[in-house]
Design an enzyme around this catalytic site. Structure first.
Site, PDB file in Angstrom:
ATOM      1  N   GLY A 237       0.770  -1.240   0.000  1.00 37.09           N
ATOM      2  CA  GLY A 237       0.000   0.000   0.000  1.00 37.09           C
ATOM      3  C   GLY A 237       0.794   1.277   0.000  1.00 37.09           C
ATOM      4  N   GLU A 271       4.422  -6.439   1.647  1.00 37.62           N
ATOM      5  CA  GLU A 271       3.939  -6.810   0.319  1.00 37.62           C
ATOM      6  C   GLU A 271       3.815  -5.590  -0.602  1.00 37.62           C
ATOM      7  OE1 GLU A 271       0.101  -8.302   1.490  1.00 37.62           O
ATOM      8  OE2 GLU A 271       0.910 -10.206   2.189  1.00 37.62           O
ATOM      9  N   PRO A 272       4.914  -4.900  -0.857  1.00 37.60           N
ATOM     10  CA  PRO A 272       4.791  -3.727  -1.733  1.00 37.60           C
ATOM     11  C   PRO A 272       4.576  -4.147  -3.184  1.00 37.60           C
ATOM     12  CG  PRO A 272       7.103  -4.155  -1.254  1.00 37.60           C
ATOM     13  CD  PRO A 272       6.305  -5.143  -0.436  1.00 37.60           C
ATOM     14  N   GLY A 273       3.705  -3.461  -3.868  1.00 45.81           N
ATOM     15  CA  GLY A 273       3.484  -3.695  -5.292  1.00 45.81           C
ATOM     16  C   GLY A 273       3.813  -2.433  -6.059  1.00 45.81           C
ATOM     17  N   ARG A 274       2.925  -1.447  -5.897  1.00 48.13           N
ATOM     18  CA  ARG A 274       3.083  -0.179  -6.609  1.00 48.13           C
ATOM     19  C   ARG A 274       4.460   0.448  -6.377  1.00 48.13           C
ATOM     20  NH1 ARG A 274      -1.322   2.950  -7.887  1.00 48.13           N
ATOM     21  NH2 ARG A 274      -2.481   1.723  -6.367  1.00 48.13           N
ATOM     22  N   ARG A 310      -6.320   3.360 -15.124  1.00 50.58           N
ATOM     23  CA  ARG A 310      -6.312   4.092 -13.853  1.00 50.58           C
ATOM     24  C   ARG A 310      -6.982   5.472 -13.914  1.00 50.58           C
ATOM     25  NH1 ARG A 310      -2.556   5.503 -11.141  1.00 50.58           N
ATOM     26  NH2 ARG A 310      -3.456   4.899  -9.176  1.00 50.58           N
ATOM     27  N   TYR A 314     -10.115   5.346 -11.400  1.00 48.66           N
ATOM     28  CA  TYR A 314      -9.895   6.027 -10.111  1.00 48.66           C
ATOM     29  C   TYR A 314      -9.721   7.529 -10.271  1.00 48.66           C
ATOM     30  CZ  TYR A 314      -7.925   1.278  -9.320  1.00 48.66           C
ATOM     31  OH  TYR A 314      -7.671  -0.057  -9.275  1.00 48.66           O
ATOM     32  N   CYS A 340     -14.674   4.002 -27.517  1.00 48.08           N
ATOM     33  CA  CYS A 340     -16.002   4.617 -27.540  1.00 48.08           C
ATOM     34  C   CYS A 340     -16.574   4.759 -26.138  1.00 48.08           C
ATOM     35  CB  CYS A 340     -16.925   3.801 -28.427  1.00 48.08           C
ATOM     36  SG  CYS A 340     -16.279   3.682 -30.092  1.00 48.08           S
ATOM     37  N   TYR A 369      -0.209  -1.538 -12.103  1.00 44.44           N
ATOM     38  CA  TYR A 369      -1.634  -1.540 -12.454  1.00 44.44           C
ATOM     39  C   TYR A 369      -1.862  -0.865 -13.814  1.00 44.44           C
ATOM     40  CZ  TYR A 369      -1.558  -2.699  -7.551  1.00 44.44           C
ATOM     41  OH  TYR A 369      -1.247  -3.298  -6.357  1.00 44.44           O
TER      42      TYR A 369
END
Ligand SMILES: *Cc1c(COP(=O)(O)O)cnc(C)c1O
Length: 408
Positions: A237, A271-274, A310, A314, A340, A369
């Site tokens: 996160g 658990e880093p992702g971004r 994204r 978001y 479209c 992402y």
């Protein structure tokens, strides 16, 4: 990873224009150097405690990205049987794999048990019971943690908030002792840890600290009840800087959470992702047409919401940089895709040099992402991906072709 040299955009030591000419657009470009820097700068700050850094694979599961991180020693945080398949192929050892997700099927549980992954992060009592039955049937033991919802608001977009009460994730805080007692009495379950993940793109240390405090409180209470945990998994996160955010550094994250666990002698999991892949990737798009409508300038480019969702999903902000032509007069324009949908945009009201048809721009911080959430919506072909390593580069996923859209 990005810099301008004589007015041309470079990804590390490779010209973005040259890559776009060679491979076409839309094109994802990743920097191996940035990827490794990010992983190492996260991993190294936890040197003072036993720890595991498990890369959250869902952020970007490209094979070359996975192999790079596996070779650097990272573990993996997976969310499906498909991700398990990919991380094993990429060389992540089973003993460094943790498995999250609220809807693991029996087939997925069986697959992960057979592969002897390190730990399952469990989110409901029914999942616990199925885990125990499946492990018994296979004559295995399942190492588990419960994902506990600490009811902390991470102040991020509501679609990526996971640690507040009333969301689908985790076990409610008040039920924690009850579920651990149930697990301790099951024949094929080994209670190993506790897990919490409160959301994504979190840009302040406060929510992490609060969640850690609440999790620490449970670890203490469990210990009094005779249940000793070996692992505390504080999830991912950590936010990154897309525009003006000032997220905590990994060291600031560490200083927020570790002091909450002075009594804990086990292993911490993150658990880093971004944070690992976000700023290590860009999406390059080419200008197809320009037009003006209702007083607005539009740059219609060849990357859309199927390539990078994204902004649409978001209302996320990504900086957009011209690949060339930076010395020209600037205009304000909406950068939109060919799909479209009115929501198909990459950026609105952006100050960009006057670009001609065929010229390119780069959407920054698109490594997390980005491709991972891309689709064939509108029967569009998914983009190619390239890895840059110093002055060299390699194609790490070919662009899809019409034969990838075969009817059956
Ligand atoms: C998505 C997710 C992560 C990674 O989140 P980032 O914001 O990318 O760091 C980590 N753990 C779990 C359980 C997740 O669902």
């Amino acid at each position: 990873m990005l810099s301008y040299r004589q007015g041309m955009l470079y990804a590390d030591d490779v010209s973005v224009e040259a890559l776009a000419s060679k491979f076409g657009t839309p094109l994802y470009i990743y920097s191996e150097k940035q990827l490794l820097n990010n992983y190492r700068s996260f991993e190294s700050v936890f040197a003072s405690v036993p720890h595991m850094v498990c890369y959250a694979v869902k952020a970007n599961s490209n094979g070359a990205v996975l192999k790079t991180l596996a070779a650097a020693g990272a573990g993996a945080d997976i969310t499906s049987g498909g991700e398990l398949f990919r991380v094993l192929k990429a060389g992540f050892p089973a003993r460094k794999i943790v498995y999250a997700g609220i809807g693991k099927t029996e087939a997925e549980i069986e697959y992960a048990l057979r592969e002897n992954i390190f730990m399952f992060n469990i989110e409901s009592l029914e999942e616990l019971e199925l885990m125990n039955r499946t492990a018994a049937r296979l004559k295995k033991r399942a190492r588990i943690a419960f994902r506990i919802n600490p009811h902390v608001d991470p102040h991020t977009h509501h679609y990526i908030t996971t640690g507040k009460s009333g969301v689908k994730f985790g076990i409610p805080y008040a039920d924690a002792l009850k579920v651990y007692k149930r697990a301790a009495g099951l024949s094929n379950i080994d209670v190993a840890g506790i897990h919490s993940h409160i959301g994504s793109q979190i840009t302040a240390a406060g929510p992490f600290k609060l969640a850690a405090r609440r999790i620490a409180e449970i670890v203490r209470r469990l210990s009094k009840a005779g249940i000793t945990l070996s692992h505390v998994d504080l999830g991912g996160g950590l936010g990154i800087r897309y525009s003006k955010e000032t997220p905590p550094t990994p060291a600031q994250l560490r200083d927020a959470v570790l002091p909450e666990f002075p009594f804990f002698k086990g292993t911490f999991v993150f658990e880093p992702g971004r944070y690992i892949v976000g700023n290590a990737g860009i999406l390059v798009a080419g200008v197809i047409y320009r037009k003006t409508a209702g007083g607005r300038n539009f740059l219609i480019v060849d990357a859309g919401m199927n390539d990078l969702i994204r902004p649409t999903l978001y209302e996320a902000y990504h900086e957009i940089a011209a690949v060339s032509g930076t010395s020209r007069k600037k205009i304000k324009a909406d950068v939109v895709g060919p799909i479209c949908e009115t929501g198909d945009f990459l950026g609105k009201n952006r100050l960009l040099p006057r670009l001609a048809q065929g010229e390119r721009l780069a959407v920054q911080c698109a490594g997390a992402y980005g491709f991972a959430m891309s689709s064939q919506y509108n029967s569009r072909l998914r983009a190619a991906e390239v890895m840059v390593s110093g002055a060299s580069h390699r194609l790490i996923r070919r662009r899809e072709k019409y034969t990838d859209l075969e009817l059956s």
